[in-house]
Design an enzyme around this catalytic site. Structure first.
Site, PDB file in Angstrom:
ATOM      1  N   ASP A  30      54.186 -49.444  25.429  1.00 42.47           N
ATOM      2  CA  ASP A  30      53.283 -48.932  26.461  1.00 42.47           C
ATOM      3  C   ASP A  30      51.969 -49.963  26.605  1.00 42.47           C
ATOM      4  OD1 ASP A  30      52.051 -47.902  28.690  1.00 42.47           O
ATOM      5  OD2 ASP A  30      51.465 -46.050  27.639  1.00 42.47           O
ATOM      6  N   ASP A  87      50.228 -50.640  34.848  1.00 38.00           N
ATOM      7  CA  ASP A  87      50.482 -49.953  33.707  1.00 38.00           C
ATOM      8  C   ASP A  87      51.970 -49.573  33.748  1.00 38.00           C
ATOM      9  OD1 ASP A  87      50.446 -47.654  31.913  1.00 38.00           O
ATOM     10  OD2 ASP A  87      50.046 -46.180  33.261  1.00 38.00           O
TER      11      ASP A  87
END
Length: 508
Positions: A288, A81
């Site tokens: 993201d 992530d």
């Protein structure tokens, strides 16, 4: 996945094969991954209240790697992530396991069975994410490996309590670490940074620069890659442009950017017949990989919807319009100040179970940061330069053959500053129509960036049912969390079921 700032919509799993490695002569770490479709995860259970749901199921995905922890080693799969910065793994004895969710699918770490685990009782851990998932436990150290890469000495947390079935390997800026900007750090009034995964790779000598490049590949393909410390020039076309990160939280005392926020300088639509500029209002935008869909301020989404003759459906909670034909070449153009990244409209279109189509760009109310998730990122080659607080972008190139990898020493090789590098976002403003983003596009040869020729077949959603989440989300008291995910959560029902997050809209 972003700590408290971004809602995560994840469903499919991208797993890493066993040949990710450190190349001593080239000093970079290559982590290939493959895509696992949502259908491989099994059927979803029925909602406890019996309500039917409209589910956007096909695009959901996340990246995962398998780590070996402890002595003897225990294998766990964790989410990779860019929107967070800590490594944590689910611990044995989580009260949510068993009755609520299956914790064995991605593995749990039993620290009592590792003879080499060392707990750091003075460093508690608590992380909460925008989708309502959270993890609570404490930091420690143990023998840790990714394939042949020895990561022993890297601090990680063991979560004794979490409503997530998988852990997270955060590779964001260290200012996102919970020890610096998290709930515990704020309450205890003691903030500090430590070497998270990217910094650990650099300081251990595995890479020269704290930087990595992300290539998701075309949606129809089953593989992609992340290179820590290097760039693969074969994975993009045109010029690689560099833009600075913007510091959204300077007024709160942060001297440097906290997350991968950049300036989105305009938005447009390209068809076979014409180019349409929707807005040139500057917007802060988060890049993201932990977010599947794309989120834009409501005014920007309304401008795009109007150009598509789409109308807002209160029943669905989305803009609805006539499904484009399979040979439709319309693309959405994202302007970053002198260059564009083009993404097929099909990447932002989902077909419902009743045959209509919706615009899968989620509107956010108020002064909201745009979130450019995987539906955007798979059209770009992205280099995250953590040392210099910069991002380098180019149009992704698919179907390439031989790799052309170059190590990042101090700056990103072959990248040049974007024409509007210094013209960055400074204040929130409502997106208004006007301007022209199509007169400023430049590439290395002075021509317009080529629109990628990709399939525009519309993704189809499944009419299915799922279990209702019974957990209330805990909220992290981050100094960086000025933008909550409430506007996203009011539009979408984010429900956690075993190993899956479903974006859903309720039918009455």
């Amino acid at each position: 996945m972003k700590l408290q700032l971004a809602a995560v919509a994840t469903l499919a799993v991208l797993t890493s094969p066993a040949f990710g490695r450190v190349l001593p002569d080239g000093k970079y770490v290559k982590i290939p991954f493959t895509k696992k479709k949502n259908g491989d995860n099994g059927e979803l259970s029925k909602r406890s209240n019996g309500h039917e749901k409209f589910v956007l199921a096909n695009e959901q995905s996340f990246y995962s790697v398998e780590l070996a922890i402890g002595t003897p080693s225990q294998n766990l799969t964790v989410l990779l992530d860019t929107g967070s910065a800590d490594l944590w793994v689910p611990g044995k004895g989580n009260p949510y396991c068993g009755s609520v969710m299956d914790c064995d699918q991605y593995g749990v770490f039993d620290k009592t069975k590792s003879s080499t685990f060392k707990a750091n009782k003075s460093s508690p851990f608590y992380a909460a994410y925008g989708d309502g998932t959270y993890a609570e436990g404490a930091f420690g150290q143990d023998k840790l490996k990714y394939n042949e890469l020895d990561l022993s000495g890297l601090s990680f947390a063991v979560a004794n309590e979490s409503n997530s079935t998988f852990g997270v390997l955060g590779i964001g800026l260290s200012t996102l670490e919970v020890t610096y900007s998290g709930k515990v750090a704020i309450m205890d009034k003691r903030s500090y940074e430590y070497d998270n995964f990217p910094l650990f790779l650099k300081h251990s000598g595995a890479i020269d620069a704290t930087a990595y490049s992300l290539f998701l590949n075309d949606e129809s393909q089953s593989s992609g890659s992340i290179l820590f410390g290097a760039v693969d020039h074969s994975k993009y076309e045109g010029q690689l442009y560099t833009i600075p990160l913007v510091n959204l939280y300077k007024s709160q005392g942060y001297q440097h950017p906290v997350a991968f926020d950049v300036t989105l300088q305009g938005l447009g639509l390209q068809t076979d017949k014409r180019n349409i500029t929707l807005t040139t209002t500057k917007l802060p935008a988060l890049l993201d990989s932990g977010t599947t869909l794309t989120y834009l301020p409501s005014q920007a989404v309304a401008l795009l919807a109007k150009s598509l003759n789409a109308s807002y459906s209160k029943t669905l909670g989305y803009y609805e319009y006539t499904c484009p034909s399979s040979d439709n070449k319309t693309s959405v153009a994202f302007d970053f100040g002198g260059f564009r990244i083009n993404a097929p409209l099909s990447d932002f279109t989902m077909q419902t179970s009743v045959g209509t189509c919706v615009l899968a760009i989620i509107p956010q109310a108020g002064n909201a940061t745009a979130i450019l998730g995987d539906s955007f990122l798979r059209n770009a080659y992205v280099v995250y330069d953590l040392d210099n607080y910069e991002i380098s972008l180019a149009q992704a190139k698919y179907g390439t053959g031989k790799e052309n990898v170059e190590v990042i020493k101090s700056t990103v090789p072959s990248a040049i500053r974007a024409p509007s590098y210094n013209n960055t976002w400074s204040n929130y403003a409502s997106a208004t129509s006007g301007g022209n983003i199509f007169t400023t596009v430049r590439t290395f040869n002075g021509t317009s960036t080529a629109t990628t020729t990709r399939s525009t077949t519309t993704k189809k959603t499944n009419s299915t049912t799922t279990a209702k989440s019974t957990h209330k989300s805990k909220r992290a008291l981050q100094r960086a969390a000025t933008n909550s995910a409430s506007s996203i959560r009011s539009t979408l029902g984010l429900l956690l079921v075993p190993s899956l997050l479903i974006l859903s809209v309720f039918f009455s």
